[in-house]
Design a protein around this motif. Structure first.
Motif, PDB file in Angstrom:
ATOM      1  N   ASP A 142       1.024  -1.147  -0.111  1.00  9.89           N
ATOM      2  CA  ASP A 142      -0.108  -0.095  -0.165  1.00  9.89           C
ATOM      3  C   ASP A 142       0.941   1.370  -0.017  1.00  9.89           C
ATOM      4  O   ASP A 142       0.910   1.859  -0.870  1.00  9.89           O
ATOM      5  N   GLU A 190      -5.375  -4.482   4.639  1.00 11.34           N
ATOM      6  CA  GLU A 190      -5.289  -4.139   3.467  1.00 11.34           C
ATOM      7  C   GLU A 190      -5.388  -4.963   2.128  1.00 11.34           C
ATOM      8  O   GLU A 190      -5.702  -4.689   1.125  1.00 11.34           O
ATOM      9  N   HIS A 250     -12.351   2.612   4.982  1.00 10.49           N
ATOM     10  CA  HIS A 250     -11.633   3.666   6.012  1.00 10.49           C
ATOM     11  C   HIS A 250     -12.265   4.847   6.495  1.00 10.49           C
ATOM     12  O   HIS A 250     -11.726   5.547   7.316  1.00 10.49           O
ATOM     13  N   HIS A 267      -4.731   0.455  12.817  1.00  8.04           N
ATOM     14  CA  HIS A 267      -5.204   1.035  11.581  1.00  8.04           C
ATOM     15  C   HIS A 267      -5.886  -0.387  10.688  1.00  8.04           C
ATOM     16  O   HIS A 267      -6.981  -0.082  10.574  1.00  8.04           O
ATOM     17  N   VAL A 271      -9.810  -0.552  10.123  1.00  2.51           N
ATOM     18  CA  VAL A 271     -10.178  -0.835   8.694  1.00  2.51           C
ATOM     19  C   VAL A 271     -11.136  -2.023   8.472  1.00  2.51           C
ATOM     20  O   VAL A 271     -12.117  -2.236   7.917  1.00  2.51           O
TER      21      VAL A 271
HETATM   22 ZN   LIG Z   1      -5.349   1.709   5.067  1.00  8.32          ZN
END
Ligand SMILES: [Zn+2]
Ligand SMILES: NC(=O)c1ccc[n+]([C@@H]2O[C@H](COP(=O)([O-])OP(=O)(O)OC[C@H]3O[C@@H](n4cnc5c(N)ncnc54)[C@H](O)[C@@H]3O)[C@@H](O)[C@H]2O)c1
Length: 358
Positions: A142, A190, A250, A267, A271
């Motif tokens: 990412d 992700e 997000h 994070h 998410v």
């Molecule tokens: Zn992210």
């Protein structure tokens, strides 16, 4: 360099185009590879102390053996390092190393080092070349691709930044062997996101995989994610349309992180909750095919990620955070939803959408 077995993905952005190289063991070939893509001059390595302990000496030796003059700055690990106030120390070290615009900054680390080093490279001498060597799963799939570089202010994350593309991204999936489990899960959120928004094959291959074997199969997974991000970045380098799809899960995820003051869920965990909860709502509204939320939940849970959050008591904080999200203009809220696995779209709505959350 033995080139055949390196996976190369080119991000096509006219004069800012660059290659992503992916290969297990790429670290050992990085010096020769940088020569081959015409990196000249000195190399300033920016890293953090965790990553440095495993790979700092190793990388520096490989670069020196290829004939590069190097120096290394090692910063403390963690998000606080990605602060605006860290920059003078980096600029000073580059001045002490007598860097010119012919020399290169190389970031060896996770998203913190990549974002921080990228911003330092974008601004030092009005911009010097930089190379990303991402070492966390999140950075490999990412943050190292796409050219968003930034530092944090006390008022919030990523508030000072730029779009600045690297000269190349060098991904060695073997470096993930030392990544703590927690961060591996974070990155998996992700990876699952990419499957959800664009790649049903990636999603179903993850469904078939045993979670403990993820690292044995990670190289093609990283390549699949980079290909998706490449295409999105090519059509929307500066984040005004398509790139919003990368934000699946997000809006809610960021709001959870904010409501918890970044002291709670990571994070990736936030998410994960966001992806599942938003899909539950959109499924109830008939916007998403039935059964998709359950598949997402199963996959997330297999990789150790949460799907529920106690909204009770936090509700108003959460809605406040959603309405303050910098990606939301005026009264409409753009959320990314799925029609099906691999089929995402942008849906204009308002806060009422999130008020349906249990
Ligand atoms: Zn992210
Ligand atoms: N630029 C973008 O497009 C973008 C996208 C997503 C996230 N980000 C940013 O990325 C940052 C988070 O990145 P992250 O999750 O990589 O965090 P991080 O850089 O803090 O790395 C996570 C932890 O793992 C350690 N680590 C990294 N690689 C390792 C390895 N191979 N072996 C052992 N330890 C290792 C680090 O020292 C750190 O403690 C955030 O600041 C976020 O804003 C940027």
């Amino acid at each position: 360099v033995e080139h055949q077995d390196i996976t190369q993905i080119n991000v096509e952005l006219a004069d800012k185009s660059y290659p992503i190289f992916i290969k297990e063991g790429l670290l050992d070939q990085s010096g020769a590879l940088l020569k081959k893509i015409n990196i000249k001059g000195k190399i300033f390595i920016l890293t953090d102390s965790h990553v440095n302990a495993f790979y700092g000496d190793w990388l520096e030796r490989v670069l020196q053996e290829a004939g590069f003059v190097t120096c290394r700055l090692v910063l403390p690990p963690g998000e606080p390092t990605k602060s605006f106030t860290t920059l003078p120390q980096i600029y000073q070290a580059m001045i002490d190393f007598k860097m010119t615009r012919q020399d290169t900054l190389l970031t060896l680390g996770g998203g913190v080092i990549g974002d921080l080093g990228g911003f330092a490279a974008a601004t030092f001498l009005r911009g010097i070349p930089f190379i990303q060597m991402p070492t966390s799963l999140l950075a490999q799939v990412d943050s190292s691709v796409g050219g968003k570089v930034a530092v944090d202010l006390p008022a919030g994350k990523n508030l000072v930044g730029s779009f600045y593309q690297p000269k190349a991204v060098l991904i060695d999936p073997q470096l993930l062997q030392t990544l703590p489990e927690r961060y591996l899960c974070d990155g998996m959120a992700e990876v699952i996101k990419y499957g959800c928004i664009k790649d049903p094959d990636l999603f179903s291959s993850l469904e078939k995989m045993v979670s403990g074997q993820i690292l044995d199969n990670i190289t093609p997974i990283i390549a699949a994610c980079c290909r998706i991000k490449k295409v999105i970045v090519e059509v929307d380098e500066r984040d005004s349309g398509q790139r919003l799809l990368l934000n699946f899960g997000h809006t809610l995820g960021h709001a959870i992180e904010t409501a918890e003051n970044y002291q709670g869920h990571s994070h990736g965990e936030a998410v994960a909750i966001g992806m599942y909860q938003i899909t539950l709502i959109s499924e109830e509204m008939g916007l998403t095919k039935a059964g998709i939320a359950a598949r997402i939940r199963q996959l997330l849970e297999k990789f150790g990620l949460p799907t529920f959050w106690q909204v009770k008591g936090h509700k108003e904080e959460l809605f406040k955070a959603i309405s303050l999200d910098k990606k939301n203009f005026s009264n409409t809220l753009k959320v990314v939803l799925l029609k099906d696995i691999g089929e995402s779209f942008i849906y204009d709505t308002d806060l009422g959408f999130f008020r349906r959350m249990a």
